[in-house]
Design a protein around this motif. Structure first.
Motif, PDB file in Angstrom:
ATOM      1  N   HIS A  43      25.139 -69.366-105.970  1.00 24.42           N
ATOM      2  CA  HIS A  43      25.157 -69.023-107.389  1.00 24.42           C
ATOM      3  C   HIS A  43      25.956 -70.056-108.184  1.00 24.42           C
ATOM      4  CE1 HIS A  43      24.591 -66.280-110.711  1.00 24.42           C
ATOM      5  NE2 HIS A  43      25.876 -66.404-111.013  1.00 24.42           N
ATOM      6  N   GLU A  44      26.960 -70.640-107.528  1.00 24.05           N
ATOM      7  CA  GLU A  44      27.787 -71.679-108.177  1.00 24.05           C
ATOM      8  C   GLU A  44      27.184 -73.068-107.960  1.00 24.05           C
ATOM      9  OE1 GLU A  44      31.191 -71.724-109.806  1.00 24.05           O
ATOM     10  OE2 GLU A  44      30.239 -69.817-110.328  1.00 24.05           O
ATOM     11  N   ASN A  45      25.937 -73.115-107.507  1.00 29.67           N
ATOM     12  CA  ASN A  45      25.228 -74.386-107.295  1.00 29.67           C
ATOM     13  C   ASN A  45      25.735 -75.235-106.142  1.00 29.67           C
ATOM     14  OD1 ASN A  45      23.149 -74.207-109.166  1.00 29.67           O
ATOM     15  ND2 ASN A  45      24.576 -74.693-110.822  1.00 29.67           N
ATOM     16  N   TYR A  46      26.316 -74.564-105.139  1.00 31.03           N
ATOM     17  CA  TYR A  46      26.618 -75.294-103.920  1.00 31.03           C
ATOM     18  C   TYR A  46      25.444 -75.124-102.966  1.00 31.03           C
ATOM     19  CZ  TYR A  46      31.522 -75.634-105.277  1.00 31.03           C
ATOM     20  OH  TYR A  46      32.685 -75.928-105.924  1.00 31.03           O
ATOM     21  N   ASP A  47      25.175 -76.154-102.187  1.00 37.51           N
ATOM     22  CA  ASP A  47      24.225 -76.066-101.100  1.00 37.51           C
ATOM     23  C   ASP A  47      25.005 -75.467 -99.923  1.00 37.51           C
ATOM     24  OD1 ASP A  47      22.011 -76.361 -99.604  1.00 37.51           O
ATOM     25  OD2 ASP A  47      22.073 -78.554 -99.507  1.00 37.51           O
ATOM     26  N   THR A  48      24.367 -74.631 -99.104  1.00 31.86           N
ATOM     27  CA  THR A  48      25.123 -73.994 -98.024  1.00 31.86           C
ATOM     28  C   THR A  48      24.391 -74.067 -96.683  1.00 31.86           C
ATOM     29  OG1 THR A  48      24.123 -71.852 -98.516  1.00 31.86           O
ATOM     30  CG2 THR A  48      26.286 -72.287 -99.496  1.00 31.86           C
ATOM     31  N   ALA A  49      25.172 -74.000 -95.623  1.00 31.10           N
ATOM     32  CA  ALA A  49      24.657 -73.788 -94.272  1.00 31.10           C
ATOM     33  C   ALA A  49      25.588 -72.753 -93.669  1.00 31.10           C
ATOM     34  CB  ALA A  49      24.685 -75.081 -93.475  1.00 31.10           C
ATOM     35  N   THR A  50      25.087 -71.909 -92.764  1.00 38.01           N
ATOM     36  CA  THR A  50      25.946 -70.861 -92.213  1.00 38.01           C
ATOM     37  C   THR A  50      25.902 -70.854 -90.691  1.00 38.01           C
ATOM     38  OG1 THR A  50      24.165 -69.210 -92.334  1.00 38.01           O
ATOM     39  CG2 THR A  50      25.672 -69.332 -94.209  1.00 38.01           C
ATOM     40  N   ARG A  88      29.790 -63.366 -94.489  1.00 44.95           N
ATOM     41  CA  ARG A  88      29.053 -64.641 -94.433  1.00 44.95           C
ATOM     42  C   ARG A  88      27.965 -64.689 -95.504  1.00 44.95           C
ATOM     43  NH1 ARG A  88      27.490 -64.281 -89.413  1.00 44.95           N
ATOM     44  NH2 ARG A  88      25.371 -63.626 -89.843  1.00 44.95           N
ATOM     45  N   GLN A  89      27.198 -63.581 -95.589  1.00 42.20           N
ATOM     46  CA  GLN A  89      26.115 -63.551 -96.567  1.00 42.20           C
ATOM     47  C   GLN A  89      26.657 -63.499 -97.993  1.00 42.20           C
ATOM     48  OE1 GLN A  89      24.063 -60.208 -94.913  1.00 42.20           O
ATOM     49  NE2 GLN A  89      23.292 -61.443 -93.201  1.00 42.20           N
ATOM     50  N   GLY A  90      27.737 -62.753 -98.171  1.00 41.05           N
ATOM     51  CA  GLY A  90      28.350 -62.682 -99.502  1.00 41.05           C
ATOM     52  C   GLY A  90      28.814 -64.047 -99.977  1.00 41.05           C
ATOM     53  N   LEU A  91      29.429 -64.801 -99.067  1.00 40.88           N
ATOM     54  CA  LEU A  91      29.892 -66.153 -99.408  1.00 40.88           C
ATOM     55  C   LEU A  91      28.701 -67.050 -99.744  1.00 40.88           C
ATOM     56  CD1 LEU A  91      32.639 -66.708 -96.674  1.00 40.88           C
ATOM     57  CD2 LEU A  91      32.995 -66.651 -99.150  1.00 40.88           C
ATOM     58  N   GLU A  92      27.659 -66.923 -98.943  1.00 32.98           N
ATOM     59  CA  GLU A  92      26.478 -67.760 -99.166  1.00 32.98           C
ATOM     60  C   GLU A  92      25.884 -67.493-100.554  1.00 32.98           C
ATOM     61  OE1 GLU A  92      23.276 -67.021 -96.414  1.00 32.98           O
ATOM     62  OE2 GLU A  92      22.558 -69.090 -96.626  1.00 32.98           O
ATOM     63  N   ILE A  93      25.750 -66.218-100.890  1.00 33.74           N
ATOM     64  CA  ILE A  93      25.175 -65.857-102.199  1.00 33.74           C
ATOM     65  C   ILE A  93      26.050 -66.382-103.333  1.00 33.74           C
ATOM     66  CG2 ILE A  93      24.712 -63.884-103.741  1.00 33.74           C
ATOM     67  CD1 ILE A  93      23.899 -62.331-101.102  1.00 33.74           C
ATOM     68  N   ASN A  94      27.349 -66.156-103.212  1.00 32.11           N
ATOM     69  CA  ASN A  94      28.261 -66.583-104.280  1.00 32.11           C
ATOM     70  C   ASN A  94      28.306 -68.100-104.438  1.00 32.11           C
ATOM     71  OD1 ASN A  94      29.706 -64.319-105.648  1.00 32.11           O
ATOM     72  ND2 ASN A  94      30.026 -63.709-103.524  1.00 32.11           N
ATOM     73  N   LEU A  95      28.303 -68.803-103.329  1.00 32.28           N
ATOM     74  CA  LEU A  95      28.384 -70.267-103.408  1.00 32.28           C
ATOM     75  C   LEU A  95      27.083 -70.854-103.950  1.00 32.28           C
ATOM     76  CD1 LEU A  95      30.333 -70.963-100.103  1.00 32.28           C
ATOM     77  CD2 LEU A  95      31.142 -71.395-102.418  1.00 32.28           C
ATOM     78  N   LYS A 122      27.579 -79.777-100.267  1.00 33.81           N
ATOM     79  CA  LYS A 122      27.117 -78.845 -99.231  1.00 33.81           C
ATOM     80  C   LYS A 122      28.314 -78.250 -98.489  1.00 33.81           C
ATOM     81  CE  LYS A 122      23.477 -79.825 -96.578  1.00 33.81           C
ATOM     82  NZ  LYS A 122      22.781 -80.447 -95.422  1.00 33.81           N
ATOM     83  N   ILE A 123      28.309 -76.925 -98.392  1.00 31.10           N
ATOM     84  CA  ILE A 123      29.406 -76.210 -97.734  1.00 31.10           C
ATOM     85  C   ILE A 123      28.893 -75.509 -96.484  1.00 31.10           C
ATOM     86  CG2 ILE A 123      31.143 -74.378 -97.988  1.00 31.10           C
ATOM     87  CD1 ILE A 123      31.350 -75.059-100.906  1.00 31.10           C
ATOM     88  N   LEU A 124      29.573 -75.765 -95.373  1.00 30.69           N
ATOM     89  CA  LEU A 124      29.257 -75.039 -94.135  1.00 30.69           C
ATOM     90  C   LEU A 124      30.163 -73.811 -94.052  1.00 30.69           C
ATOM     91  CD1 LEU A 124      27.944 -74.697 -91.325  1.00 30.69           C
ATOM     92  CD2 LEU A 124      29.637 -76.316 -90.431  1.00 30.69           C
ATOM     93  N   ILE A 125      29.537 -72.630 -94.009  1.00 31.96           N
ATOM     94  CA  ILE A 125      30.280 -71.372 -93.922  1.00 31.96           C
ATOM     95  C   ILE A 125      30.278 -70.912 -92.469  1.00 31.96           C
ATOM     96  CG2 ILE A 125      30.354 -68.954 -94.698  1.00 31.96           C
ATOM     97  CD1 ILE A 125      28.414 -69.960 -97.044  1.00 31.96           C
TER      98      ILE A 125
END
Ligand code: CA
Length: 236
Positions: A23-30, A14-21, A3-6
């Protein structure tokens, strides 16, 4: 799942990073500001933090200071071009790496991989290191030399541990900077940082061991080597 906190106030990035991450199968929080970043850090317990420095409410530096008081979670700074002093300050404050905006996602993924690998090495290294002279317990971060408890700073502990684990060779200063301080060598940071810490560490060791013989030796122009009991142990 990692899980990555952006933490980034520019919505597009922020949204671009969330989409890309994702897509690479990372879980995200922003988070869009520094206060939200700290709140979400505790609520989400991320495995890694991407941290912009210029943020509303609390700066990235304040967020980093807060996180470092409670955790060693990997932090990658998102810095703007020309913020060279900010990068250095960020790395000195405990960030693991940085990327300079604008950056490509492939570079970011590579940095995330590298930082996560290093962090795995650190978390897996829970075994006690011991010889006849010293005992280092990574889980409690207690250090003993000649059965006396040493008062070591966190960096001194990490430094001694790294030298101990590599005692069969001379460890170059650059390697210590990159592995113990997590500095990137291309930043050209002063290797005197290493010397200063080693000097303090040696003083503490020698005080405990009670001998003038070197526990850690300096090898001119290269780096340092832990010698341990072989040359240093003097029983009274
Ligand atoms: Ca910003």
């Amino acid at each position: 799942m990692t899980k990555i906190l952006i933490v980034e106030d520019e919505a597009g990035l922020r949204q671009g990073l969330e989409i890309n991450l994702r897509h690479e199968n990372y879980d995200t929080a922003t988070a869009a500001d520094g206060e939200e970043a700290i709140r979400l850090y505790h609520a989400e317990q991320p495995d890694l933090v991407l941290l912009d420095l210029m943020l509303p409410k609390k700066s990235g530096f304040e967020v980093l200071d807060h996180i470092r008081k409670v955790s060693k979670v990997p932090v990658i700074l998102l810095t703007a071009r020309g913020q060279e002093t900010d990068k250095v300050r960020g790395l000195r404050s405990g960030a693991d790496d940085y990327v300079t905006k604008p950056f490509g996602v492939q570079e970011l993924f590579a940095r995330i991989d590298a930082v996560m690998r290093r962090s795995d090495v650190v978390t897996q290294a829970k075994a006690v290191c011991e010889d006849q002279l010293i005992r280092l317990d990574p889980s409690t971060r207690e250090a003993h030399a000649a059965n006396q408890k040493l008062k070591l700073s966190p960096k001194e502990f990490d430094l001694l541990m790294y030298l101990f684990k590599n005692k069969e060779r001379v460890v170059p200063r650059d390697e210590l900077l990159s592995r113990v301080w997590n500095y990137r060598v291309d930043l050209n940071l002063n290797s005197r940082t290493v010397d200063t810490h080693v000097t303090r560490l040696r003083r503490k060791l020698q005080k405990a061991v009670g001998t003038d013989a070197a526990v850690i030796v300096a090898v001119a122009k290269i780096g340092y080597r832990y010698l341990g009991q072989a040359s240093a142990m003097v029983h009274s």
